[in-house]
Motif scaffolding. Structure first.
Motif, PDB file in Angstrom:
ATOM      1  N   ASN A   1       6.836   8.729  23.680  1.00  0.00           N
ATOM      2  CA  ASN A   1       6.374   7.807  24.723  1.00  0.00           C
ATOM      3  C   ASN A   1       5.072   8.336  25.292  1.00  0.00           C
ATOM      4  O   ASN A   1       5.054   9.384  25.943  1.00  0.00           O
ATOM      5  N   ILE A   2       3.996   7.652  25.050  1.00  0.00           N
ATOM      6  CA  ILE A   2       2.672   8.088  25.502  1.00  0.00           C
ATOM      7  C   ILE A   2       2.231   7.184  26.649  1.00  0.00           C
ATOM      8  O   ILE A   2       2.255   5.950  26.540  1.00  0.00           O
ATOM      9  N   THR A   3       1.822   7.818  27.765  1.00  0.00           N
ATOM     10  CA  THR A   3       1.366   7.049  28.925  1.00  0.00           C
ATOM     11  C   THR A   3       0.176   6.165  28.537  1.00  0.00           C
ATOM     12  O   THR A   3      -0.749   6.611  27.852  1.00  0.00           O
ATOM     13  N   LYS A   4       0.204   4.906  29.023  1.00  0.00           N
ATOM     14  CA  LYS A   4      -0.832   3.890  28.780  1.00  0.00           C
ATOM     15  C   LYS A   4      -0.930   3.438  27.326  1.00  0.00           C
ATOM     16  O   LYS A   4      -1.783   2.622  26.991  1.00  0.00           O
TER      17      LYS A   4
ATOM     18  N   ALA B   1       1.118   3.358  15.962  1.00  0.00           N
ATOM     19  CA  ALA B   1       1.505   2.441  17.040  1.00  0.00           C
ATOM     20  C   ALA B   1       1.273   1.013  16.555  1.00  0.00           C
ATOM     21  O   ALA B   1       0.277   0.736  15.878  1.00  0.00           O
ATOM     22  N   PHE B   2       2.225   0.118  16.885  1.00  0.00           N
ATOM     23  CA  PHE B   2       2.142  -1.270  16.428  1.00  0.00           C
ATOM     24  C   PHE B   2       1.500  -2.158  17.490  1.00  0.00           C
ATOM     25  O   PHE B   2       1.567  -1.865  18.689  1.00  0.00           O
ATOM     26  N   GLU B   3       0.895  -3.212  17.043  1.00  0.00           N
ATOM     27  CA  GLU B   3       0.299  -4.205  17.950  1.00  0.00           C
ATOM     28  C   GLU B   3       1.415  -5.010  18.594  1.00  0.00           C
ATOM     29  O   GLU B   3       2.180  -5.690  17.917  1.00  0.00           O
ATOM     30  N   ASN B   4       1.538  -4.909  19.941  1.00  0.00           N
ATOM     31  CA  ASN B   4       2.488  -5.710  20.728  1.00  0.00           C
ATOM     32  C   ASN B   4       3.947  -5.536  20.292  1.00  0.00           C
ATOM     33  O   ASN B   4       4.717  -6.507  20.264  1.00  0.00           O
ATOM     34  N   TYR B   5       4.346  -4.328  19.914  1.00  0.00           N
ATOM     35  CA  TYR B   5       5.750  -4.077  19.540  1.00  0.00           C
ATOM     36  C   TYR B   5       6.065  -2.599  19.766  1.00  0.00           C
ATOM     37  O   TYR B   5       5.261  -1.725  19.411  1.00  0.00           O
ATOM     38  N   SER B   6       7.257  -2.327  20.354  1.00  0.00           N
ATOM     39  CA  SER B   6       7.569  -0.930  20.673  1.00  0.00           C
ATOM     40  C   SER B   6       9.017  -0.533  20.383  1.00  0.00           C
ATOM     41  O   SER B   6       9.426   0.594  20.675  1.00  0.00           O
ATOM     42  N   ASP B   7       9.811  -1.443  19.789  1.00  0.00           N
ATOM     43  CA  ASP B   7      11.227  -1.120  19.496  1.00  0.00           C
ATOM     44  C   ASP B   7      11.300  -0.324  18.204  1.00  0.00           C
ATOM     45  O   ASP B   7      11.624  -0.852  17.140  1.00  0.00           O
TER      46      ASP B   7
ATOM     47  N   VAL C   1       4.942   5.657  20.255  1.00  0.00           N
ATOM     48  CA  VAL C   1       4.206   6.018  19.046  1.00  0.00           C
ATOM     49  C   VAL C   1       5.187   6.658  18.085  1.00  0.00           C
ATOM     50  O   VAL C   1       5.959   7.547  18.474  1.00  0.00           O
ATOM     51  N   ALA C   2       5.173   6.195  16.835  1.00  0.00           N
ATOM     52  CA  ALA C   2       6.092   6.725  15.825  1.00  0.00           C
ATOM     53  C   ALA C   2       5.455   7.894  15.102  1.00  0.00           C
ATOM     54  O   ALA C   2       4.366   7.769  14.540  1.00  0.00           O
ATOM     55  N   GLY C   3       6.147   9.058  15.143  1.00  0.00           N
ATOM     56  CA  GLY C   3       5.717  10.198  14.341  1.00  0.00           C
ATOM     57  C   GLY C   3       6.301  10.032  12.952  1.00  0.00           C
ATOM     58  O   GLY C   3       7.520  10.016  12.777  1.00  0.00           O
TER      59      GLY C   3
ATOM     60  N   LEU D   1       0.819  -1.208   0.000  1.00  0.00           N
ATOM     61  CA  LEU D   1       0.000   0.000   0.000  1.00  0.00           C
ATOM     62  C   LEU D   1       0.854   1.261   0.000  1.00  0.00           C
ATOM     63  O   LEU D   1       0.505   2.255  -0.663  1.00  0.00           O
ATOM     64  N   GLY D   2       1.955   1.227   0.740  1.00  0.00           N
ATOM     65  CA  GLY D   2       2.799   2.424   0.768  1.00  0.00           C
ATOM     66  C   GLY D   2       3.908   2.319   1.803  1.00  0.00           C
ATOM     67  O   GLY D   2       4.054   1.297   2.487  1.00  0.00           O
ATOM     68  N   TYR D   3       4.707   3.419   1.905  1.00  0.00           N
ATOM     69  CA  TYR D   3       5.840   3.470   2.828  1.00  0.00           C
ATOM     70  C   TYR D   3       5.772   4.763   3.638  1.00  0.00           C
ATOM     71  O   TYR D   3       5.253   5.789   3.157  1.00  0.00           O
ATOM     72  N   ALA D   4       6.289   4.672   4.869  1.00  0.00           N
ATOM     73  CA  ALA D   4       6.383   5.870   5.722  1.00  0.00           C
ATOM     74  C   ALA D   4       7.737   5.864   6.414  1.00  0.00           C
ATOM     75  O   ALA D   4       8.336   4.810   6.627  1.00  0.00           O
ATOM     76  N   GLU D   5       8.234   7.054   6.751  1.00  0.00           N
ATOM     77  CA  GLU D   5       9.525   7.179   7.428  1.00  0.00           C
ATOM     78  C   GLU D   5       9.304   7.711   8.834  1.00  0.00           C
ATOM     79  O   GLU D   5       8.544   8.666   9.039  1.00  0.00           O
ATOM     80  N   VAL D   6       9.987   7.080   9.832  1.00  0.00           N
ATOM     81  CA  VAL D   6       9.849   7.510  11.230  1.00  0.00           C
ATOM     82  C   VAL D   6      10.704   8.758  11.441  1.00  0.00           C
ATOM     83  O   VAL D   6      11.931   8.705  11.298  1.00  0.00           O
ATOM     84  N   ARG D   7      10.056   9.880  11.794  1.00  0.00           N
ATOM     85  CA  ARG D   7      10.758  11.143  12.001  1.00  0.00           C
ATOM     86  C   ARG D   7      10.972  11.425  13.494  1.00  0.00           C
ATOM     87  O   ARG D   7      11.896  12.142  13.882  1.00  0.00           O
TER      88      ARG D   7
END
Length: 428
Positions: free
Chosen positions: A344-347, A403-409, A351-353, A334-340
């Motif tokens: 860190n959001i509480t609860k 934000a990814f399901e069950n992944y934060s690295d 989250v990748a901008g 579908l497409g590509y995005a770059e993490v800029r």
């Protein structure tokens, strides 16, 4: 059925009805004993019969196979004792035993309504002993045994295992194949029969599922079958051979057409019985079912399909088999995005901008996290936001938070590949 005795005339070649009987016996999956009859006739040729049986994959012991054969004459009573010995030997090998000292169980061979006697059922006792006065249930009917008549037309008081008898005293006419069970009381028999009648009416109202090609496709897709069983009847041998040959060529390692029986002539009750027992579809090419077969097919919900052009038969079966093949999964990027930026959001967690650099990203789609052009995570996109609002998709040139399901690295500079998995139908 425990053992099949196939009776073939030594003076004639294998007839169409013999082929039909062979197919029924094979479908039952039980041992076959070949009784080659009429050996007293001058033109009897048992060797020819044994050779012709080879064409139908029946190899007698004399030719290195495992099928017992006995040459007999019913008229002159030649070798009938040897036939009995062969049956007893096969029964001993199969350890076929029955306890006569218990309530009777049997199967209805046929049933009819006779003037003066009422409903009469021919029953083959399988276990126990049936006695005059016994209360029983047969399918959705019940009754009390008023009389038993053996195969010689004699009135008898009892019938033990393997004994066929006519039973008089039924409340109605059961169907061939129904089981007969002796019960302890009238009330119990009536209760069981009424329950079965109610279930039968409910099934008829709901429209019991037919053995159509489309529903057979569903059964195969659900893992309940791996074949498409068919019975083929045609007007001439030439057309029959062409249809059978063409259908067999459609089979693959995954799905196949299984021709249970193929013959010349109209569709009869025997064809419908075989179709009902095997969930097969009957194909009639330039032939029709007789009235009795039509009624039986309607009652037993067996599908009969008529054709007059061979290509139509092949196209229908090919389309059915194609539908039975498991679909292949195909990825669509579908497409590509770059993490800029990474927040860190509480609860919520990390989250990748991101900036969508190509195509679009969609909530709920599959995503891969790429770092130095290597895949380090493959999962699902849990959240997709524009500012504080949850959105369905974000297109190229726009910023978003992911934000990814069950992944934060997640690290700045990572790339996100968004894709969908489509199921694509296969064709033969």
């Amino acid at each position: 059925t425990d053992i099949v005795v196939l009776v073939v005339a030594a003076a004639y070649s294998i007839k169409e009805q013999t082929v039909e009987a062979i197919n029924h016996a094979k479908a039952a999956g039980v041992p076959i004993i070949v009784a080659i009859n009429k050996i007293d006739k001058p033109d009897a040729d048992p060797a020819r019969v044994k050779n012709e049986l080879l064409q139908h994959e029946l190899v007698v012991e004399e030719m290195g196979g495992d099928v017992l054969s006995v040459e007999v004459s019913a008229r002159e009573r030649i070798n009938l004792d040897k036939l009995v010995e062969a049956i007893l030997l096969q029964a001993e090998l199969l350890d076929l035993k029955a306890n006569p000292n218990r309530p009777a169980e049997g199967v209805i061979i046929e049933a009819k309504l006779e003037r003066g006697r009422g409903p009469v059922a021919t029953v083959l006792i399988q276990r126990g002993t049936l006695r005059v006065g016994d209360i029983f249930v047969a399918g959705s009917e019940w009754g009390r045994v008023r009389a038993l008549v053996n195969d010689r037309g004699e009135m008898v008081e009892t019938a033990g295992p393997s004994v066929p008898v006519e039973v008089i005293g039924l409340s109605g006419t059961p169907e061939a194949g129904d089981m007969l069970h002796v019960v302890d009381s009238d009330a119990r028999a009536r209760e069981i029969a009424e329950h079965r009648q109610r279930l039968k009416r409910e099934k008829e109202r709901a429209g019991r599922a037919r053995s159509t090609i489309e529903q057979m496709m569903t059964r195969i897709q659900e893992g309940e079958a791996a074949r498409l069983p068919v019975i083929i009847k045609s007007d001439v041998h030439g057309s029959l051979e062409a249809i059978v040959s063409s259908l067999q060529k459609l089979s693959t390692d995954e799905v196949k057409v299984e021709v249970l029986h193929a013959g010349v002539g109209g569709i009869n009750e025997s064809d419908v019985t075989l179709a009902r027992a095997t969930n097969a579809v009957i194909i009639g090419f330039n032939v029709r079912a007789n009235p009795q077969a039509r009624e039986m097919a309607r009652r037993d919900n067996v599908s009969i399909k008529y054709y007059s052009i061979i290509y139509n038969v092949i196209d229908d079966i090919k389309a059915a088999l194609s539908g039975l093949l498991s679909p292949v999964e195909r990825e669509r990027i579908l497409g590509y995005a770059e993490v800029r930026e990474v927040f860190n959001i509480t609860k919520v967690g990390k989250v990748a901008g991101c900036m969508v650099t190509e195509g679009l990203v969609r909530r709920g789609a599959r995503v891969r996290l790429l770092r130095d052009d290597k895949v380090i995570h493959d999962g699902t996109l849990k959240s997709l936001r524009r500012f504080k609002d949850e959105v369905r998709e974000v297109k190229e040139g726009y910023e978003c938070g992911m934000a990814f399901e069950n992944y934060s690295d997640i690290q700045v500079g990572d790339r996100i590949e968004c894709y969908e998995v489509e199921e694509v139908a296969r064709e033969l």
